[in-house]
Enzyme design. Structure first.
Site, short mmCIF file in Angstrom:
data_model
loop_
_atom_site.label_atom_id
_atom_site.label_comp_id
_atom_site.label_asym_id
_atom_site.label_seq_id
_atom_site.Cartn_x
_atom_site.Cartn_y
_atom_site.Cartn_z
NE ARG A 1 23.55 2.77 8.50
CZ ARG A 1 24.11 1.73 9.07
NH1 ARG A 1 23.78 1.41 10.34
NH2 ARG A 1 24.40 1.36 8.23
CG ASP B 1 -7.88 -10.68 6.04
OD1 ASP B 1 -8.37 -11.29 5.88
OD2 ASP B 1 -7.32 -9.32 6.19
CE LYS C 1 -6.02 -11.42 0.89
NZ LYS C 1 -6.32 -10.73 0.61
CB CYS D 1 -13.71 8.52 17.38
SG CYS D 1 -15.96 8.67 16.93
CB CYS E 1 -10.32 -4.31 -5.23
SG CYS E 1 -9.18 -2.83 -3.90
#
Length: 265
Positions: free
Chosen positions: A11, A59, A83, A170, A186
């Site tokens: 595709r 991470d 993670k 930058c 968060c």
């Protein structure tokens, strides 16, 4: 490209903007993703599905129950797992043809200086201002394009910075390293679950356009418009509305300007 790959990526190959040449470019690409949270999950899953041949995931965090509301590559049975390992498993489940390298550490200046010469481009999917500045400084030094994303509460940002181009700003041109920035997280501000997916997948799309631009340039064709730096795209998830702000290179930028000093840390 063998028959299985031709079928898997058919595709893409049907698209005039990609074709066999573009898909081969994806397969040969080496991309670093810093951050395996909400942005990194969305970006990495789509880059892996699209056939980017080699992904490095960096991470230092582990999967937490509070991540599961938005970090779609992680699952309840992987709470407590690094993670990067969780994200690598999710990518492999979608596309085992992708080589995924996991780096369970914070991306500091020495590691970035060592890692960047071997990659084609970098995605900044992290969540703190200091690391963003380190990534930007390393990309300027190594002349690597940087796709930067950010998301908090109901607001997102997306930008491409390409130090290979003399006219490109930058990250530090737009967000000076010495600016007084209040770090938000968060955990205190909250974040709308689909927002990180919208920005992260946009980062993946922009990264693929940068890779396609390399093919176009090599063939003497005009690169995709999205692969030209100088735009800061902002997403208001309340209205599902993107707006674009033109940004210019700062000749006095402390990172990419004349006499600039690199940021370390």
């Amino acid at each position: 490209m063998n028959d299985d790959e031709l079928l898997r990526y058919s595709r893409h190959i049907l698209l005039d903007d990609i074709g066999i040449e573009g898909q081969e470019r994806f397969r040969g690409a080496h991309v670093l993703i810093v951050g395996a949270g909400g942005l990194g999950c969305a970006a990495a899953l789509y880059l892996g599905a699209a056939g980017v041949g080699h992904l490095i995931l960096a991470d230092d965090d582990t999967v937490d129950a509070t991540n599961l509301q938005r970090q779609v590559a992680h699952t309840a049975d992987r709470v407590g797992m690094p993670k990067v390992e969780s994200l690598a498993q999710a990518i492999a489940a979608i596309n085992p043809l992708v080589r995924t390298e996991v780096v369970a550490r914070r991306a500091d200046a020495p590691w970035l200086a060592q890692a960047l010469p071997g990659v084609d481009l970098v995605l900044d999917c992290c969540d703190n201002f200091h690391t963003r500045q380190l990534i930007n400084s390393a990309c300027v030094a190594a002349r690597k394009p940087l796709v930067s994303g950010a998301a908090i509460a109901m607001d997102g940002q997306l930008a491409l910075y390409d130090p290979r181009r003399a006219d490109s700003p930058c990250y530090a041109c737009v967000f000076p390293p010495d600016a007084a920035v209040e770090e938000v997280a968060c955990a205190t501000m909250g974040v709308f679950a689909p927002l990180v997916g919208m920005v992260g997948t946009a980062q993946a799309a922009l990264a693929l356009q940068v890779l396609l631009a390399d093919v176009a340039t090599a063939e003497g064709r005009k690169p995709p418009a999205a692969a030209l730096p100088g735009s800061l795209r902002m997403l208001d998830a309340r209205a599902i509305d993107w707006s674009t702000l033109r940004v210019a290179r700062d000749p006095h930028c402390p990172v990419c300007g004349a006499g600039a000093a690199r940021i370390s840390g």
